[in-house]
Design a protein around this motif. Sequence first.
Motif, PDB file in Angstrom:
ATOM      1  N   SER A   1       0.922  -4.286   2.594  1.00 53.43           N
ATOM      2  CA  SER A   1       1.212  -3.143   1.193  1.00 53.43           C
ATOM      3  C   SER A   1       2.093  -2.186   1.622  1.00 53.43           C
ATOM      4  CB  SER A   1      -0.298  -2.818   0.314  1.00 53.43           C
ATOM      5  OG  SER A   1      -0.701  -3.705  -0.008  1.00 53.43           O
TER       6      SER A   1
ATOM      7  N   MET B   1      -9.728  -2.222  -8.644  1.00 52.97           N
ATOM      8  CA  MET B   1      -8.854  -3.348  -8.053  1.00 52.97           C
ATOM      9  C   MET B   1      -9.463  -3.179  -6.425  1.00 52.97           C
ATOM     10  SD  MET B   1      -6.510  -5.175  -7.792  1.00 52.97           S
ATOM     11  CE  MET B   1      -5.139  -5.283  -8.108  1.00 52.97           C
TER      12      MET B   1
ATOM     13  N   GLU C   1       4.022  -5.113 -10.867  1.00 52.45           N
ATOM     14  CA  GLU C   1       3.758  -4.281 -11.674  1.00 52.45           C
ATOM     15  C   GLU C   1       2.322  -3.614 -11.687  1.00 52.45           C
ATOM     16  OE1 GLU C   1       6.870  -6.264 -15.563  1.00 52.45           O
ATOM     17  OE2 GLU C   1       4.581  -6.565 -15.666  1.00 52.45           O
ATOM     18  N   PHE C   2       2.124  -1.876 -12.057  1.00 52.67           N
ATOM     19  CA  PHE C   2       1.341  -1.209 -11.981  1.00 52.67           C
ATOM     20  C   PHE C   2       0.173  -1.857 -13.347  1.00 52.67           C
ATOM     21  CE2 PHE C   2      -0.301   2.893 -13.502  1.00 52.67           C
ATOM     22  CZ  PHE C   2      -1.797   3.090 -12.874  1.00 52.67           C
ATOM     23  N   MET C   3      -1.133  -2.508 -12.532  1.00 56.73           N
ATOM     24  CA  MET C   3      -2.264  -2.801 -13.714  1.00 56.73           C
ATOM     25  C   MET C   3      -3.187  -1.790 -13.795  1.00 56.73           C
ATOM     26  SD  MET C   3      -1.924  -6.627 -12.299  1.00 56.73           S
ATOM     27  CE  MET C   3      -2.450  -6.102 -10.761  1.00 56.73           C
TER      28      MET C   3
ATOM     29  N   TYR D   1      -2.891   4.676  -6.851  1.00 60.81           N
ATOM     30  CA  TYR D   1      -2.194   3.238  -8.031  1.00 60.81           C
ATOM     31  C   TYR D   1      -3.874   2.345  -8.322  1.00 60.81           C
ATOM     32  CZ  TYR D   1      -0.554   0.856  -4.671  1.00 60.81           C
ATOM     33  OH  TYR D   1      -0.840   0.141  -3.069  1.00 60.81           O
ATOM     34  N   CYS D   2      -4.687   2.843  -7.188  1.00 64.89           N
ATOM     35  CA  CYS D   2      -5.233   1.950  -6.841  1.00 64.89           C
ATOM     36  C   CYS D   2      -7.647   2.471  -6.159  1.00 64.89           C
ATOM     37  CB  CYS D   2      -5.352   1.008  -5.233  1.00 64.89           C
ATOM     38  SG  CYS D   2      -7.454   0.127  -4.998  1.00 64.89           S
TER      39      CYS D   2
ATOM     40  N   THR E   1      -4.045 -10.341   3.229  1.00 65.61           N
ATOM     41  CA  THR E   1      -3.045  -8.770   2.266  1.00 65.61           C
ATOM     42  C   THR E   1      -4.265  -7.735   3.176  1.00 65.61           C
ATOM     43  OG1 THR E   1      -2.759  -9.987   0.264  1.00 65.61           O
ATOM     44  CG2 THR E   1      -2.898  -8.289   0.441  1.00 65.61           C
ATOM     45  N   THR E   2      -3.216  -7.285   3.480  1.00 66.57           N
ATOM     46  CA  THR E   2      -3.365  -5.545   4.046  1.00 66.57           C
ATOM     47  C   THR E   2      -2.688  -4.455   4.128  1.00 66.57           C
ATOM     48  OG1 THR E   2      -4.166  -4.873   6.845  1.00 66.57           O
ATOM     49  CG2 THR E   2      -2.436  -6.428   6.792  1.00 66.57           C
ATOM     50  N   ASN E   3      -3.070  -3.267   4.259  1.00 65.08           N
ATOM     51  CA  ASN E   3      -2.380  -1.645   4.268  1.00 65.08           C
ATOM     52  C   ASN E   3      -1.536  -1.766   5.928  1.00 65.08           C
ATOM     53  OD1 ASN E   3      -3.894  -1.144   6.405  1.00 65.08           O
ATOM     54  ND2 ASN E   3      -5.395   0.411   4.469  1.00 65.08           N
TER      55      ASN E   3
ATOM     56  N   ASN F   1       4.384  -6.061  -0.100  1.00 70.05           N
ATOM     57  CA  ASN F   1       3.965  -5.867  -2.120  1.00 70.05           C
ATOM     58  C   ASN F   1       3.877  -4.328  -2.163  1.00 70.05           C
ATOM     59  OD1 ASN F   1       3.030  -8.263  -2.220  1.00 70.05           O
ATOM     60  ND2 ASN F   1       0.620  -7.484  -2.521  1.00 70.05           N
TER      61      ASN F   1
ATOM     62  N   THR G   1      -8.919 -10.384   2.167  1.00 69.86           N
ATOM     63  CA  THR G   1      -8.453  -9.292   1.158  1.00 69.86           C
ATOM     64  C   THR G   1      -9.459  -7.856   1.667  1.00 69.86           C
ATOM     65  OG1 THR G   1      -7.109  -7.710  -0.070  1.00 69.86           O
ATOM     66  CG2 THR G   1      -8.820 -10.287  -1.031  1.00 69.86           C
ATOM     67  N   GLY G   2      -9.296  -7.052   0.474  1.00 74.43           N
ATOM     68  CA  GLY G   2     -10.905  -5.928   0.168  1.00 74.43           C
ATOM     69  C   GLY G   2     -10.073  -5.292  -0.685  1.00 74.43           C
ATOM     70  N   GLY G   3     -10.824  -3.819  -0.242  1.00 75.96           N
ATOM     71  CA  GLY G   3     -10.835  -2.901   0.651  1.00 75.96           C
ATOM     72  C   GLY G   3      -9.553  -3.458   1.930  1.00 75.96           C
ATOM     73  N   GLU G   4     -10.141  -2.741   3.002  1.00 75.71           N
ATOM     74  CA  GLU G   4      -8.894  -3.513   4.158  1.00 75.71           C
ATOM     75  C   GLU G   4      -9.526  -4.066   4.846  1.00 75.71           C
ATOM     76  OE1 GLU G   4      -5.464  -3.051   4.485  1.00 75.71           O
ATOM     77  OE2 GLU G   4      -6.326  -4.123   6.730  1.00 75.71           O
TER      78      GLU G   4
ATOM     79  N   VAL H   1       4.039  -1.874  -4.898  1.00 75.58           N
ATOM     80  CA  VAL H   1       3.708  -1.088  -6.472  1.00 75.58           C
ATOM     81  C   VAL H   1       4.470  -0.058  -6.631  1.00 75.58           C
ATOM     82  CG1 VAL H   1       1.838  -1.196  -8.416  1.00 75.58           C
ATOM     83  CG2 VAL H   1       1.043  -1.685  -6.566  1.00 75.58           C
TER      84      VAL H   1
HETATM   85  N1  SAM Z   1      -5.941  -3.382   1.896  1.00 78.00           N
HETATM   86  C1  SAM Z   1      -4.736  -3.741   1.516  1.00 78.00           C
HETATM   87  C2  SAM Z   1      -3.762  -4.067   1.034  1.00 78.00           C
HETATM   88  O1  SAM Z   1      -3.659  -2.290   1.237  1.00 78.00           O
HETATM   89  O2  SAM Z   1      -3.002  -4.803   1.274  1.00 78.00           O
HETATM   90  C3  SAM Z   1      -5.772  -5.708   0.341  1.00 78.00           C
HETATM   91  C4  SAM Z   1      -6.186  -4.916  -0.743  1.00 78.00           C
HETATM   92  S1  SAM Z   1      -5.264  -4.215  -1.611  1.00 78.00           S
HETATM   93  C5  SAM Z   1      -6.676  -3.680  -3.044  1.00 78.00           C
HETATM   94  C6  SAM Z   1      -4.874  -5.740  -2.799  1.00 78.00           C
HETATM   95  C7  SAM Z   1      -2.763  -5.523  -3.152  1.00 78.00           C
HETATM   96  O3  SAM Z   1      -3.598  -5.007  -4.900  1.00 78.00           O
HETATM   97  C8  SAM Z   1      -2.072  -4.403  -2.730  1.00 78.00           C
HETATM   98  O4  SAM Z   1      -0.956  -5.698  -2.581  1.00 78.00           O
HETATM   99  C9  SAM Z   1      -2.108  -3.287  -3.377  1.00 78.00           C
HETATM  100  O5  SAM Z   1      -1.058  -3.191  -3.895  1.00 78.00           O
HETATM  101  C10 SAM Z   1      -2.327  -3.879  -4.527  1.00 78.00           C
HETATM  102  N2  SAM Z   1      -2.887  -2.705  -5.930  1.00 78.00           N
HETATM  103  C11 SAM Z   1      -3.585  -2.500  -5.866  1.00 78.00           C
HETATM  104  N3  SAM Z   1      -4.035  -1.723  -6.671  1.00 78.00           N
HETATM  105  C12 SAM Z   1      -3.634  -1.928  -7.518  1.00 78.00           C
HETATM  106  C13 SAM Z   1      -3.157  -1.647  -9.333  1.00 78.00           C
HETATM  107  N4  SAM Z   1      -3.624  -0.543  -9.934  1.00 78.00           N
HETATM  108  N5  SAM Z   1      -1.542  -2.535  -9.528  1.00 78.00           N
HETATM  109  C14 SAM Z   1      -1.110  -3.715  -8.961  1.00 78.00           C
HETATM  110  N6  SAM Z   1      -1.461  -3.220  -8.000  1.00 78.00           N
HETATM  111  C15 SAM Z   1      -2.243  -2.830  -7.443  1.00 78.00           C
END
Ligand code: SAM
Length: 329
Positions: free
Chosen positions: A121, A324, A191-193, A28-29, A97-99, A161, A64-67, A163
Amino acid sequence: MALIDKFGRPITDLRISITDHCNYKCVYCRTGNEGALYADLPFSEYLRMTRILVGLGIKKVRITGGEPLLRKGVIDFVRELSKLPTVDGDPLDIAMTTNGHLLADMAHPLKEAGLNRVTVSMDAVDPDRFARITRVPNGYDNVLASIRAAKRAGLEPVKVNCVLMRGFNEDQIIPFGMFAREEGVIVRFIEFMPLEEDRVWSPEVVVTLDEIVQRMNEYRPFVEIPHERSETARRYRFDDGVGEIGIIAPVSHPFCGHCSRIRITSDGKIRTCLFSIWDHDLHGQMRRGASDDELAEFIRGVVQKKEQRHHIGEPDFVPASRTMVHIGG
Ligand code: SAM
């Protein structure tokens, strides 16, 4: 004087991306490939930007990031941030926010350095499904261990989190309800954006708040509880009080009217909305030798350009100028 935009919204939350590199390739990213990368800046420059913004009324900073945990020196960065008092003299609220892939060993040092809370996440509570979404084999155990380590370290409340995407993980709603109860974490469905690199978003793929509530109620009754005005998530508790669920519903229930956020990208651009079609080059101003007062003036001007709302799903929707991973979620 506090930062207030032209629609009267106080700007008190900063999200700062410290890298747009990521070790996951969530469907989704990201695309399955490496894609474009913007430059990361030295921590001293993120610190200066944050110090000026905190002086203008920012109370919460989310890294946040990236990671973000891929950046060497992140623990020292947190330590430096924690020395910045807010304009009210309170400690700055610092979250991340981290994976979670690298968090297990870093949770305790991050807490000691001054990190208050962490959001991890995690898009499935099943290792195979998790691998299919992240496109990384064997990440699930690391992330689960990280969530537990974050709890032990006191980075609480630990939020998870998820998605939801139809066709990938919409059957994970009830398993995540159980997970929230068993692990004592707040699970937040997002919700998926339309912010992904692959441009696969369509309204049909979005699993909406109403659908999540209905499905979770089939598991056991749960009720909405009050949330702060500026909070992005609607909050829910199960009937017996065990387990909290949040739902972030920017697509079906937008909350732009209460938005208190501003973002800095890893290359030092200010974004006033996730869906902005342009960004504002704060780092460029710094590079040209602007003083702190001049940078504060620049930021005040940018805040006045904050968009009233996003236009997801409307005929005039224009995709954001960055995805994102290059903004910082
Ligand atoms: N790498 C970290 C992580 O995975 O949490 C931080 C960056 S990530 C871009 C931050 C958050 O954005 C995550 O919780 C991710 O699930 C959410 N995210 C990324 N793409 C998205 C999308 N298209 N719609 C909704 N949430 C999204």
